[in-house]
Write an enzyme that holds these catalytic residues in place. Structure first.
Site, PDB file in Angstrom:
ATOM      1  N   GLU A  41      23.322  39.932  12.811  1.00 28.77           N
ATOM      2  CA  GLU A  41      22.048  38.945  12.222  1.00 28.77           C
ATOM      3  C   GLU A  41      22.994  37.321  12.801  1.00 28.77           C
ATOM      4  O   GLU A  41      22.317  36.539  13.041  1.00 28.77           O
ATOM      5  CB  GLU A  41      22.473  38.655  10.780  1.00 28.77           C
ATOM      6  N   TYR A 122      19.468  33.938   4.482  1.00 26.30           N
ATOM      7  CA  TYR A 122      18.567  34.172   5.290  1.00 26.30           C
ATOM      8  C   TYR A 122      20.545  35.377   5.906  1.00 26.30           C
ATOM      9  O   TYR A 122      19.381  37.071   5.134  1.00 26.30           O
ATOM     10  CB  TYR A 122      18.485  33.635   6.832  1.00 26.30           C
ATOM     11  N   ASP A 140      13.545  34.827   8.556  1.00 26.60           N
ATOM     12  CA  ASP A 140      13.580  34.621  10.054  1.00 26.60           C
ATOM     13  C   ASP A 140      12.429  34.210  10.289  1.00 26.60           C
ATOM     14  O   ASP A 140      11.706  33.414   9.914  1.00 26.60           O
ATOM     15  CB  ASP A 140      14.066  35.241  10.769  1.00 26.60           C
TER      16      ASP A 140
END
Length: 340
Positions: A41, A122, A140
């Site tokens: 990520e 996020y 996202d």
């Protein structure tokens, strides 16, 4: 629209069409390794999946777990990151790994994850959902686009993000929250793409309020013109070596090895003098687009008999690919070498 039908239809699609990615487990499988989820990520921020995969595989081969990454010298991690861009991510990566290793592992909830260095809303939500099976609202850029179209949310960004998040919350299921988040990402990366979305084959087509005008969502404000900056990079060569410096930790390309330059920054053009007196030849120029700045960097080259003043190191030309130069300076180096 029944929110439960949206999640059910999307998960059925994901069970068949999920992308095979090195940091994922198959749909419906056991929770993924939080280290691999977190690392992926961080790498995927502002970067494409295709670009990230080889970096992810090299990182996890070299540093297979968070303890290994925590023990790595920061300069080695920065060098391995070279080419991925947004280099502050690499510094935060090391900082976070050391905190996680010291505490004995990753927290399993959003609140604990948000407390780690470099984890925003996020990333914390993604790790909580995908690695720990927690219900979390993961938004996202792909999810933002899918949900804005699904609900025909016409509030312009960034103000519209609150409404998009609220709508995402309504359709996020209590079970398989991680699979749902990844399914939304896959849908946005493939069928519900930025341009030419394929509404006819979309698993959410029957629910979509924006169908037929999908490309109008999300509504974005006009782009601001980027600031234009100019600078000079100096290729200083002696006996089969080139002089490299380490950029200051804070600022653009912070902490990375680089060619010396004339002090350009995001705020000003470079105005400094060459780092050593020499007979300089112009090798050409390279252009590079940063998030808020467009840079034109001239490359001056010279061969010298002594080292410039200040901190730096002579790096062997036949091992230049091991220096971990960021893309901008790697292109400048290639230009200087071509000029020879």
């Amino acid at each position: 629209m029944l929110e439960t039908e949206v999640s059910a239809d999307l998960l059925r699609w994901y069970d068949v069409h999920a992308r095979s990615l090195p940091w994922r487990v198959p749909p419906g499988g056991n929770a993924a390794d939080p280290y691999r989820v977190w690392l992926s990520e961080v790498m995927l921020q502002q970067t494409t999946v295709a670009a990230v995969i080889p970096y992810f595989e090299r990182f996890t081969t070299r540093w297979p777990d968070v303890q290994a990454l925590a023990a790595a010298p920061e300069e080695e991690v920065m060098a391995a990151w070279a080419g991925l861009g947004y280099y502050s991510r690499a510094r935060r990566l090391v900082e976070c790994a050391r905190v996680v290793a010291q505490r004995g592992g990753f927290p399993s909830d959003e609140v604990g994850l948000r407390a780690l260095p470099g984890l925003g809303a996020y990333t914390a939500a993604a790790v909580a959902a995908i690695a720990f099976g927690q219900r979390a609202v993961v938004v996202d850029a792909n999810v933002e686009r899918v949900v804005a179209r699904l609900f025909a949310i016409d509030a312009p960004l960034p103000a519209g993000r609150a409404e998009i998040r609220e709508a995402t919350d309504r359709i996020t299921p209590a079970l398989r929250s991680g699979d749902f988040a990844q399914a939304m990402m896959d849908l946005g990366a493939s069928i519900c793409s930025v341009r030419a979305p394929q509404c006819l084959i979309c698993p959410l087509s029957s629910h979509c309020a924006g169908k037929g005008a999908a490309e109008a969502y999300p509504v974005k404000p006009p782009k601001k013109a980027k600031a234009q900056r100019k600078g000079i990079a100096y290729w200083i060569e002696r006996d089969g070596h080139v002089w490299l410096v380490r950029r200051e930790a804070k600022g653009m390309l912070g902490g990375m090895r680089a060619l010396p330059d004339n002090g350009w920054s995001a705020r000003t053009d470079g105005m400094g003098a060459p780092p050593v007196s020499a007979q300089w030849l112009e090798a050409g120029s390279v252009s590079h687009i940063f998030t808020h700045v467009a840079l034109e960097l001239d490359v001056w080259a010279a061969k010298v008999s002594h080292a410039p003043q200040g901190d730096g190191e002579w790096w062997p030309l036949d091992r230049l690919d091991e220096a971990g130069l960021p893309t901008l300076y790697a292109r400048a180096a290639a230009l200087a070498l071509k000029g020879e």
